[in-house]
Design a protein around this motif. Sequence first.
Motif, PDB file in Angstrom:
ATOM      1  N   PRO A 171       0.687  -1.198  -0.478  1.00 41.85           N
ATOM      2  CA  PRO A 171      -0.180  -0.251  -0.035  1.00 41.85           C
ATOM      3  C   PRO A 171       0.418   1.318   0.076  1.00 41.85           C
ATOM      4  CG  PRO A 171      -1.494  -1.948   1.587  1.00 41.85           C
ATOM      5  CD  PRO A 171       0.070  -2.013   1.022  1.00 41.85           C
ATOM      6  N   ILE A 227       3.744   3.339  -3.959  1.00 42.65           N
ATOM      7  CA  ILE A 227       2.815   3.687  -5.017  1.00 42.65           C
ATOM      8  C   ILE A 227       2.545   3.656  -6.365  1.00 42.65           C
ATOM      9  CG2 ILE A 227       1.603   4.841  -3.513  1.00 42.65           C
ATOM     10  CD1 ILE A 227       2.391   7.363  -4.179  1.00 42.65           C
ATOM     11  N   HIS A 228       3.536   3.731  -6.829  1.00 42.37           N
ATOM     12  CA  HIS A 228       4.073   3.481  -8.806  1.00 42.37           C
ATOM     13  C   HIS A 228       4.614   2.070  -8.941  1.00 42.37           C
ATOM     14  CE1 HIS A 228       7.376   1.350  -5.920  1.00 42.37           C
ATOM     15  NE2 HIS A 228       8.118   0.649  -7.268  1.00 42.37           N
ATOM     16  N   PRO A 229       3.436   2.723 -10.733  1.00 41.34           N
ATOM     17  CA  PRO A 229       3.616   1.362 -10.888  1.00 41.34           C
ATOM     18  C   PRO A 229       4.963   0.428 -10.959  1.00 41.34           C
ATOM     19  CG  PRO A 229       4.030   2.976 -12.662  1.00 41.34           C
ATOM     20  CD  PRO A 229       4.374   3.743 -11.351  1.00 41.34           C
ATOM     21  N   THR A 232      -0.100  -0.927  -9.781  1.00 46.69           N
ATOM     22  CA  THR A 232       0.591   0.002  -8.728  1.00 46.69           C
ATOM     23  C   THR A 232       0.495  -1.237  -7.514  1.00 46.69           C
ATOM     24  OG1 THR A 232      -0.690   1.250  -7.349  1.00 46.69           O
ATOM     25  CG2 THR A 232       0.733   2.252  -9.258  1.00 46.69           C
ATOM     26  N   PRO A 243       0.038  -0.272  -4.424  1.00 44.73           N
ATOM     27  CA  PRO A 243      -2.026  -0.265  -3.338  1.00 44.73           C
ATOM     28  C   PRO A 243      -2.398  -1.425  -4.501  1.00 44.73           C
ATOM     29  CG  PRO A 243      -0.796   1.630  -3.104  1.00 44.73           C
ATOM     30  CD  PRO A 243       0.350   0.405  -4.407  1.00 44.73           C
ATOM     31  N   MET A 281       6.075   9.906   3.265  1.00 40.87           N
ATOM     32  CA  MET A 281       5.181  10.216   2.197  1.00 40.87           C
ATOM     33  C   MET A 281       3.082   9.033   2.039  1.00 40.87           C
ATOM     34  SD  MET A 281       7.562  11.494  -0.737  1.00 40.87           S
ATOM     35  CE  MET A 281       8.812  10.534   0.409  1.00 40.87           C
ATOM     36  N   ASP A 282       4.284   7.976   1.427  1.00 41.46           N
ATOM     37  CA  ASP A 282       2.353   7.892   1.148  1.00 41.46           C
ATOM     38  C   ASP A 282       1.351   7.295   1.545  1.00 41.46           C
ATOM     39  OD1 ASP A 282       4.151   8.636  -1.125  1.00 41.46           O
ATOM     40  OD2 ASP A 282       5.373   7.129  -1.188  1.00 41.46           O
ATOM     41  N   ILE A 283       1.862   6.795   2.963  1.00 40.13           N
ATOM     42  CA  ILE A 283       0.163   6.611   3.420  1.00 40.13           C
ATOM     43  C   ILE A 283      -0.015   7.788   4.890  1.00 40.13           C
ATOM     44  CG2 ILE A 283      -0.299   5.015   5.510  1.00 40.13           C
ATOM     45  CD1 ILE A 283       0.057   3.406   3.770  1.00 40.13           C
ATOM     46  N   TYR A 284       0.990   8.433   5.058  1.00 39.68           N
ATOM     47  CA  TYR A 284       0.297   9.465   5.975  1.00 39.68           C
ATOM     48  C   TYR A 284       0.311  10.818   5.470  1.00 39.68           C
ATOM     49  CZ  TYR A 284       0.052   5.891   9.632  1.00 39.68           C
ATOM     50  OH  TYR A 284       0.224   4.838  10.102  1.00 39.68           O
ATOM     51  N   GLY A 285       1.011  10.997   4.695  1.00 33.34           N
ATOM     52  CA  GLY A 285       1.007  12.373   3.638  1.00 33.34           C
ATOM     53  C   GLY A 285       2.166  13.177   4.220  1.00 33.34           C
ATOM     54  N   ARG A 306      12.746   9.351  -6.854  1.00 34.19           N
ATOM     55  CA  ARG A 306      12.002  10.593  -8.043  1.00 34.19           C
ATOM     56  C   ARG A 306      10.231  10.798  -6.689  1.00 34.19           C
ATOM     57  NH1 ARG A 306       9.139   5.833 -12.118  1.00 34.19           N
ATOM     58  NH2 ARG A 306       9.160   5.497 -10.250  1.00 34.19           N
ATOM     59  N   ARG A 307      10.270  10.063  -5.788  1.00 39.57           N
ATOM     60  CA  ARG A 307       9.224  10.561  -4.597  1.00 39.57           C
ATOM     61  C   ARG A 307       9.334  12.332  -4.168  1.00 39.57           C
ATOM     62  NH1 ARG A 307       4.970  11.145  -4.848  1.00 39.57           N
ATOM     63  NH2 ARG A 307       4.394  10.350  -2.354  1.00 39.57           N
ATOM     64  N   LEU A 354       9.652  14.409  -7.307  1.00 36.59           N
ATOM     65  CA  LEU A 354       8.496  14.755  -7.337  1.00 36.59           C
ATOM     66  C   LEU A 354       7.484  15.974  -6.737  1.00 36.59           C
ATOM     67  CD1 LEU A 354       7.171  11.641  -8.899  1.00 36.59           C
ATOM     68  CD2 LEU A 354       6.936  13.902 -10.273  1.00 36.59           C
ATOM     69  N   GLU A 355       7.261  15.520  -5.800  1.00 39.24           N
ATOM     70  CA  GLU A 355       6.732  15.848  -4.110  1.00 39.24           C
ATOM     71  C   GLU A 355       7.876  17.847  -3.773  1.00 39.24           C
ATOM     72  OE1 GLU A 355       3.903  15.526  -3.519  1.00 39.24           O
ATOM     73  OE2 GLU A 355       3.592  13.724  -3.943  1.00 39.24           O
TER      74      GLU A 355
END
Lengths: 115, 421
Positions: B51, B54-56, B68, B70, B156-160, B181-182, B185-186
């Motif tokens: 989960p 989140i990347h493909p 991805t 998830p 980053m990707d669960i809690y933002g 990359r994440r 991008l952010e």
Amino acid sequence: MTTYRFTCIVCPLGCAIEVDVEDGKVLEVKGHTCPRGKEWAVQEVTNPKRVVMSVVPVEGGALPTVSVKTAEPVPKEKIPELMQFLAGIKVKAPVKIGDVVAEWEGIKIVATRGA
Amino acid sequence: MEPFPEIPMLSYDVLVIGGGPAGMAAAVRARELGLKVLLLDENDYLGGILPQCIHPGFGLHYFREELTGPEFAARLAKKLIELGVEYRTSARVLEIKNYSDLEKVVIFTSPSGVYQVWTKAVIYAAGARERHAFEIGIVGDRVSGIYTAGEAQTLMDIYGILPGKEIVIVGSGDVGLIMARRFALEGAKVKAVVELMPYPGGLARNVMILKDFNIPLYLGHKVVEVRGKGRVQRVKVVKVDENLNEVPGSEFWIEADTLVISAGLVPAVKNLKKIGVEIDPATGGPVVNDRLETSVPGIFVAGNSLVINDLVDYVAEQGELAAEGAKEFIDNGGIESRKWVKVEKGSNVRLVVPHYLSGERDVYLYLRVAKPMEDVELGIPEIGKRLKLPVVKPAEMIRVKLKAEEIQNADGKLTVEVVKA
Ligand SMILES: Cc1cc2nc3c(=O)[nH]c(=O)nc-3n(C[C@H](O)[C@H](O)[C@H](O)COP(=O)(O)OP(=O)(O)OC[C@H]3O[C@@H](n4cnc5c(N)ncnc54)[C@H](O)[C@@H]3O)c2cc1C
């Protein structure tokens, strides 16, 4: 003439591809072993595109964010603009996987996690 | 010791520990084979690490579609739920007790209390743990702003939450590159990816990320020190020679507020070691036979607890295989073989699983090379097997199928080697 060199990512073979470009026109592609590799390399020098993924905040979900991706690849140079757009989005639970949560310049933003 | 009379007792054929892709695939298969199965995971959601990935890049083999993380997890979870597999989240396994081959007790805690489970077989799919800063010899100030890649990814990707603004990443494996990359991008600045080896550790498609975002990659370098007051302020980088020794006078500092360690995963096998499961030093996971049974009868293992996998497809495949093993084990009171053929590592093979083959069934061997090479042959001299491969890299697990007939021809052992063609 400019020569671009990269490792092809279409399949695990990882061919070393060279693309000669002059005045924005592709002259020659070398090093590929298949037509898909050639096509990819040409696109990579003329108009590189990426599928973009991120998370956006979700209100009332089990987790505080929901992950999203673009439904199609986005031109590379437009990615920062898209990220700006995504930074402004908030969604409300319930969200199902596959739901379109927003649209940007005609490109659908799709949820990849439920919330 | 007897089970604790004061703790509620549940009873199953198979207990699956871990709700990542390995555990979910195992539970689904076990249920399809008619077993009574319970799956436990300590997270409060199913999916393991998926989960947060989140990347493909998931599922090309298993679902014949690029998903991805998830999405891959959701597909497996859906199957699990449709089949009515019993599972509990927020359920942490504390201990496995092995009373006899078909009598095991697993103790777990959960929000509704502590439980013990009588079970005939256990499928252990608890994933891996990340190597941390101390393990790779980084010294300096004890400051905030040092994360493992998985911690940063969860934030980053669960809690933002973006863990920092100026980032140095240690390790150029897929995980490190995907994290680069994440961050980029952010809107964070990735100041460097520092890699000990003279070549990048990840797949070509992920190495390209660095070019996309103009992120410098230092090959043959290592981070040795962190300095800061309260928070990371700068990190020291040193060049290494071909023997990985530091080159004197080559050090330099990079200003950063965050250091992300992505220095590899180690199978999480603590609970298995406690019951005497034999561990292979090369994989860090258990020694197994071709049903993925460990040296303790009835304890099976799959996924990153067995060997670190780069493809989730192989993880799910291992989960199914372990479930089939559990079924056979329960039906026959053990996994029998007339003879076991040992798989040995030859030239340029760093690790290979499974370790013992019966010759009674087809198997997939999963292996990794020690060094990158081009135009090679994967060979098993004892049975005259030869397979041409254009490129091999330590980052890419190689999977080869062996037919039962081929294995039967072997006398006692098979040596897997990767040599110049
Ligand atoms: C950043 C990153 C990127 C990746 N990218 C890709 C990719 O692009 N494509 C691809 O195919 N693969 C990719 N992978 C690899 C793939 O995701 C993993 O190989 C796979 O998810 C491992 O699955 P697993 O089930 O073995 O372990 P995990 O997914 O780690 O699951 C293990 C589960 O066990 C649980 N657990 C552990 N101990 C206990 C206990 N005592 N009691 C109860 N539960 C417990 C944990 O909570 C966890 O949920 C990536 C991995 C990472 C980390």
